[in-house]
Design a protein around this motif. Structure first.
Motif, PDB file in Angstrom:
ATOM      1  N   ALA A   1      -0.548  15.484   1.479  1.00  0.00           N
ATOM      2  CA  ALA A   1       0.882  15.456   2.006  1.00  0.00           C
ATOM      3  C   ALA A   1       1.263  14.982   3.367  1.00  0.00           C
ATOM      4  N   THR A   2       0.116  14.717   4.122  1.00  0.00           N
ATOM      5  CA  THR A   2       0.474  14.467   5.430  1.00  0.00           C
ATOM      6  C   THR A   2       0.527  12.780   5.685  1.00  0.00           C
ATOM      7  N   LEU A   3       0.291  12.175   4.778  1.00  0.00           N
ATOM      8  CA  LEU A   3       0.188  10.717   4.438  1.00  0.00           C
ATOM      9  C   LEU A   3       1.463   9.998   4.010  1.00  0.00           C
ATOM     10  N   GLY A   4       2.593  10.862   3.440  1.00  0.00           N
ATOM     11  CA  GLY A   4       3.775  10.342   3.006  1.00  0.00           C
ATOM     12  C   GLY A   4       3.612   9.320   1.777  1.00  0.00           C
ATOM     13  N   GLN A   5       4.566   8.473   1.545  1.00  0.00           N
ATOM     14  CA  GLN A   5       4.714   7.578   0.733  1.00  0.00           C
ATOM     15  C   GLN A   5       3.560   6.445   0.805  1.00  0.00           C
ATOM     16  N   PRO A   6       3.255   5.676  -0.115  1.00  0.00           N
ATOM     17  CA  PRO A   6       2.467   4.764  -0.081  1.00  0.00           C
ATOM     18  C   PRO A   6       3.226   3.394  -0.111  1.00  0.00           C
ATOM     19  N   GLY A   7       2.794   2.310   0.780  1.00  0.00           N
ATOM     20  CA  GLY A   7       2.971   0.823   0.489  1.00  0.00           C
ATOM     21  C   GLY A   7       1.802   0.091   0.360  1.00  0.00           C
ATOM     22  N   ILE A   8       1.787  -1.199   0.138  1.00  0.00           N
ATOM     23  CA  ILE A   8       0.339  -1.879   0.058  1.00  0.00           C
ATOM     24  C   ILE A   8       0.653  -3.387   0.417  1.00  0.00           C
ATOM     25  N   TRP A   9      -0.172  -3.814   1.179  1.00  0.00           N
ATOM     26  CA  TRP A   9      -0.098  -5.326   1.843  1.00  0.00           C
ATOM     27  C   TRP A   9      -1.550  -5.846   1.555  1.00  0.00           C
ATOM     28  N   GLY A  10      -1.588  -6.885   0.763  1.00  0.00           N
ATOM     29  CA  GLY A  10      -2.448  -7.738   0.577  1.00  0.00           C
ATOM     30  C   GLY A  10      -2.378  -9.021   1.300  1.00  0.00           C
ATOM     31  N   ASN A  11      -3.778  -9.625   1.729  1.00  0.00           N
ATOM     32  CA  ASN A  11      -3.810 -10.793   2.624  1.00  0.00           C
ATOM     33  C   ASN A  11      -4.579 -11.615   1.740  1.00  0.00           C
ATOM     34  N   SER A  12      -4.308 -12.815   1.826  1.00  0.00           N
ATOM     35  CA  SER A  12      -5.223 -14.120   1.138  1.00  0.00           C
ATOM     36  C   SER A  12      -5.166 -13.709  -0.155  1.00  0.00           C
ATOM     37  N   VAL A  13      -6.259 -13.749  -0.926  1.00  0.00           N
ATOM     38  CA  VAL A  13      -6.129 -13.665  -2.321  1.00  0.00           C
ATOM     39  C   VAL A  13      -6.190 -12.143  -2.741  1.00  0.00           C
ATOM     40  N   GLY A  14      -6.102 -11.494  -1.596  1.00  0.00           N
ATOM     41  CA  GLY A  14      -5.629  -9.795  -1.818  1.00  0.00           C
ATOM     42  C   GLY A  14      -4.206  -9.787  -1.992  1.00  0.00           C
ATOM     43  N   GLY A  15      -3.453 -10.742  -1.694  1.00  0.00           N
ATOM     44  CA  GLY A  15      -2.048 -10.599  -2.153  1.00  0.00           C
ATOM     45  C   GLY A  15      -1.716 -10.620  -3.570  1.00  0.00           C
ATOM     46  N   LEU A  16      -2.744 -11.273  -4.318  1.00  0.00           N
ATOM     47  CA  LEU A  16      -2.466 -11.367  -5.585  1.00  0.00           C
ATOM     48  C   LEU A  16      -2.690  -9.776  -6.157  1.00  0.00           C
ATOM     49  N   TRP A  17      -3.989  -9.338  -5.791  1.00  0.00           N
ATOM     50  CA  TRP A  17      -4.150  -7.970  -6.310  1.00  0.00           C
ATOM     51  C   TRP A  17      -2.973  -6.826  -5.654  1.00  0.00           C
ATOM     52  N   ALA A  18      -2.561  -7.111  -4.568  1.00  0.00           N
ATOM     53  CA  ALA A  18      -1.266  -6.213  -4.133  1.00  0.00           C
ATOM     54  C   ALA A  18      -0.217  -6.367  -5.127  1.00  0.00           C
ATOM     55  N   ALA A  19       0.094  -7.601  -5.323  1.00  0.00           N
ATOM     56  CA  ALA A  19       1.377  -7.991  -6.259  1.00  0.00           C
ATOM     57  C   ALA A  19       1.028  -7.170  -7.825  1.00  0.00           C
ATOM     58  N   ARG A  20      -0.075  -7.398  -8.227  1.00  0.00           N
ATOM     59  CA  ARG A  20      -0.248  -6.815  -9.412  1.00  0.00           C
ATOM     60  C   ARG A  20      -0.573  -5.414  -9.448  1.00  0.00           C
ATOM     61  N   THR A  21      -0.981  -4.718  -8.345  1.00  0.00           N
ATOM     62  CA  THR A  21      -1.034  -3.259  -8.379  1.00  0.00           C
ATOM     63  C   THR A  21       0.356  -3.009  -8.069  1.00  0.00           C
TER      64      THR A  21
END
Length: 353
Positions: A211-231
């Motif tokens: 509960a201390t971490l709040g709501q989530p966001g996601i930030w993918g860099n390079s090929v990780g951007g693909l996985w961020a978008a798919r997630t």
């Protein structure tokens, strides 16, 4: 030493440019020494490890003298040096594993000196575990938490400078090592032949279970951007998504380093298998829809990713808050404007989560 850089050294200098070294937290003097000494014929991994050792010694001396801020700063500089030392090897040979183990040990020491603001994370996935590092802001209650990760070679603590910037804005950061990355690959044996978005969703569950971490966001860099978008398309719990230099439809690029890293991530050198897995992971806006706010970053001088390679992410946006930010002279993932890039995205997450 021959006094002349080898072809391998020249390849390392291209893949790990000065701007990239600085973006990931290497001190300028170390980055300069790494280029100078390897250009004179020394081996990349050996120079980077020796620079790390000097920083580790400085950190230990500072800690012993009660200079805790200096100790943490020197330890972080050593971590950056070790990150690029292991990056000299694409496949998981004994040397790469040993250097990565040193990197993990140095990061664990930084956690011990962090006064509780940085901790190691392990998240269950299938029969294995996913590794990561949680960085908290000073306030006990974070305004939200951003799941940050890279692609084929920049993992986990490579994004520690980004985590510091987010912390200044009251946000926590979970520096993830997903399938095919870091310890998750080398010690847990999880490659990119799994359901990658399900793996990253396990990190999202970890965030939401605290509960201390709040709501989530996601930030993918390079090929990780693909996985961020798919997630983000698959997991409605995600409140905001940033794609930085991603390939919606990845394929084997005509660069030896890229091909070897792709092979290591999948655990096979079979090019047909690598192409097939890239096809399996591709993002399709007719199928993958992103409901949360979306930010796409692009560098006009990126040699790996063209703007049209990222257009499918924007085509999939369902939120009115979907935007593209372009740096016309930007390198891959905007290494050469790292301070501006990080501030821009951190402010966007602070507004969007």
């Amino acid at each position: 030493m021959s006094g002349t850089p080898s072809s391998a050294t020249l390849a390392h200098q291209r893949a790990m440019s000065m701007t990239r070294l600085l973006d990931c937290g290497m001190e300028f003097a170390d980055a300069q020494a790494l280029f100078q000494r390897t250009s004179a014929g020394e081996e990349w991994d050996e120079v980077a490890e020796s620079l790390a050792q000097a920083q580790l010694d400085r950190a230990a001396h500072a800690a012993g003298a009660g200079c805790h801020v200096t100790a943490r700063e020197a330890q972080a500089a050593a971590i950056a040096d070790l990150l690029f030392a292991q990056m000299a090897f694409n496949h998981d040979n004994a040397r790469k594993r040993a250097l990565y183990d040193r990197l993990v040990g140095a990061t664990q020491q930084l956690c011990e000196w962090s006064e509780g603001r940085m901790t190691r994370v392990e998240v269950p996935f299938e029969q294995s575990r996913l590794a990561g590092w949680l960085v908290r802001p000073r306030a006990r209650q974070a305004l939200g938490t951003v799941l940050v990760f890279g692609g084929q070679s920049g993992w986990g603590v490579a994004y520690l400078p980004i985590a510091r910037a987010l912390a200044k804005r009251g946000l926590a950061t979970l520096l993830a090592e997903g399938p095919g990355q870091g310890e998750t690959r080398m010690r847990q044996g999880v490659h990119v032949d799994v359901n990658v978005e399900a793996a990253y969703s396990q990190f999202i569950s970890f965030i939401l279970n605290d509960a201390t971490l709040g709501q989530p966001g996601i930030w993918g860099n390079s090929v990780g951007g693909l996985w961020a978008a798919r997630t983000a398309a698959a997991d409605a719990r995600i409140r905001a998504c940033c794609v930085n230099g991603g390939l919606a439809a990845p394929t084997l690029l005509p660069f030896r380093t890229f091909a070897e890293q792709a092979a290591a991530m999948l655990g096979t050198d079979d090019e047909d298998a690598i192409r097939s897995n890239f096809e399996r992971m591709s993002f399709r806006p007719t199928r993958d829809r992103i409901a949360c706010p979306l930010l796409v970053l692009h560098g006009g001088a990126d040699p790996l990713v063209k703007l049209e390679d990222q257009q499918p992410f924007l085509d999939a946006a369902q939120s009115a808050d979907a935007s593209l930010k372009v740096w016309e002279d930007g390198e891959h993932t905007i290494y050469n404007h790292s301070a501006e890039r990080t501030a821009f995205v951190a402010d966007w997450f602070a507004r969007s989560i």
